[in-house]
Design an enzyme around this catalytic site. Structure first.
Site, PDB file in Angstrom:
ATOM      1  N   ASP A 189      24.376  41.509  15.993  1.00 51.36           N
ATOM      2  CA  ASP A 189      25.324  40.420  15.736  1.00 51.36           C
ATOM      3  C   ASP A 189      25.969  40.643  14.380  1.00 51.36           C
ATOM      4  O   ASP A 189      25.412  40.306  13.337  1.00 51.36           O
ATOM      5  CB  ASP A 189      24.618  39.067  15.776  1.00 51.36           C
ATOM      6  CG  ASP A 189      25.616  37.901  15.724  1.00 51.36           C
ATOM      7  OD1 ASP A 189      26.732  38.091  15.205  1.00 51.36           O
ATOM      8  OD2 ASP A 189      25.269  36.812  16.203  1.00 51.36           O
ATOM      9  N   HIS A 194      27.591  35.650   8.544  1.00 49.98           N
ATOM     10  CA  HIS A 194      26.194  35.736   8.126  1.00 49.98           C
ATOM     11  C   HIS A 194      25.968  36.729   6.984  1.00 49.98           C
ATOM     12  O   HIS A 194      24.823  36.972   6.608  1.00 49.98           O
ATOM     13  CB  HIS A 194      25.333  36.113   9.328  1.00 49.98           C
ATOM     14  CG  HIS A 194      25.577  35.233  10.513  1.00 49.98           C
ATOM     15  ND1 HIS A 194      25.247  33.897  10.519  1.00 49.98           N
ATOM     16  CD2 HIS A 194      26.152  35.483  11.722  1.00 49.98           C
ATOM     17  CE1 HIS A 194      25.598  33.364  11.684  1.00 49.98           C
ATOM     18  NE2 HIS A 194      26.152  34.303  12.426  1.00 49.98           N
ATOM     19  N   ILE A 209      25.373  31.728   6.365  1.00 54.03           N
ATOM     20  CA  ILE A 209      24.295  31.025   7.053  1.00 54.03           C
ATOM     21  C   ILE A 209      23.513  32.014   7.932  1.00 54.03           C
ATOM     22  O   ILE A 209      23.997  33.097   8.253  1.00 54.03           O
ATOM     23  CB  ILE A 209      24.828  29.868   7.923  1.00 54.03           C
ATOM     24  CG1 ILE A 209      25.749  30.404   9.040  1.00 54.03           C
ATOM     25  CG2 ILE A 209      25.556  28.848   7.066  1.00 54.03           C
ATOM     26  CD1 ILE A 209      26.217  29.339  10.013  1.00 54.03           C
ATOM     27  N   GLY A 212      22.020  31.534  14.337  1.00 61.48           N
ATOM     28  CA  GLY A 212      21.247  30.574  15.117  1.00 61.48           C
ATOM     29  C   GLY A 212      20.174  31.252  15.950  1.00 61.48           C
ATOM     30  O   GLY A 212      19.053  30.753  16.066  1.00 61.48           O
TER      31      GLY A 212
END
Length: 288
Positions: A189, A194, A209, A212
């Protein structure tokens, strides 16, 4: 309009080939913090990080062989979506049998549902993997698209999990490394949200962040270690709703309640932000 539900739902399934080996599994486990909470050579951690007797955390299927990115959720006819409007709303995996540390599988993906939430649309992408021995796992990925509702479709069911009115049966607090997102993204990903502070600010965040799905993996590992005797093969189904963001460097608090012989109810929150929710409506179904 950007979303044409009838056209998208009628699109043929997409079939892709997946392959992975022990290096991919170990990298994924390191990306969700394996080996960091105990001495790295503790036998209870080596089962996640050493090829001898290596087991596979079921959430690995979200990245196996390219994982959910190969489902092609945004490459279907009838979908013209601005990625800036997209949020990962929820994730469900069902295991038909334990995931092998080295494997090849065929992934068949199609749009299972399009729901109209008024101010947003929810897409449900279903991906089913099978290998030479038969069905291996099924993934349902819920994608929340802001600003694309109001087309007159079905609203869909809202599933909420009521937690017991008692103290949890187990609590784990997991300090998450400051570089955890940088390590996790090596499993596939590459979203700059991120990693890139400037990009994160454009998206409305003070800093990058955590993925998830990284929080999803960290939480499942905590559940397996705390309640299932460290045996990943006991997990049969794992579903969650992504309820909030989590920053690398924070501590993830995982609370676990037993709900009968085969169900665990789980929450994940940020300790440093007064238990701000990260994962909610989370259920792990397991072998007794």
């Amino acid at each position: 309009m950007p979303i044409n539900p009838a056209e998208a739902l009628a699109a043929p399934a997409r079939v892709t080939e997946l392959a992975w080996d022990h290096k991919d599994v170990i990298l994924y486990h390191l990306g969700i913090g394996a080996g960091a909470q105990r001495p790295a050579t503790d036998p209870d951690e080596l089962r996640w990080t050493y090829e001898k007797d290596l087991q596979v955390l079921p959430s690995f299927v979200t990245v196996a062989g390219g994982g959910l990115a190969k489902a092609g959720a945004f490459n279907l006819p009838g979908l013209q979506i601005n990625l800036a409007q997209v949020l990962h709303g929820g994730q469900r995996i069902e295991l038909h049998r334990p995931i092998p540390a080295t494997g090849r599988a065929q992934l068949t993906s199609s749009l299972a549902a399009v729901y109209d939430k008024g101010k947003a649309a929810v897409l449900v992408m279903r991906s089913e993997a099978a290998d030479a021995d038969g069905p291996l796992y099924t993934c349902d990925t819920e994608i929340f698209v802001r600003g694309e509702g109001g087309f007159g479709g079905e609203r869909g069911e809202t599933v909420r999990v009521e937690l017991p009115d008692r103290e949890p049966d187990a609590v784990r607090e997991i300090p998450v490394r400051h570089d955890q997102a940088l390590l996790y993204r090596l499993s596939g990903d590459w979203n700059p949200l991120h990693a890139d502070p400037d990009f994160a600010k454009l998206a409305g965040f003070d800093r990058p962040i955590l993925h998830g799905l990284c929080s999803y993996g960290v939480t499942l590992k905590a559940v397996v270690d705390a309640v299932l005797g460290g045996d990943a093969s006991r997990v049969r189904e794992y579903r969650t709703r992504f309820a909030g963001i989590f920053f690398p460097g924070e501590t993830l608090r995982v609370r676990i309640w037993r709900d009968g012989a085969e169900r665990l109810l789980v929450t994940a929150t940020s300790v440093e932000r007064d238990d701000a929710p990260v994962l909610a409506d989370t259920v792990v179904t397991h072998q007794p």
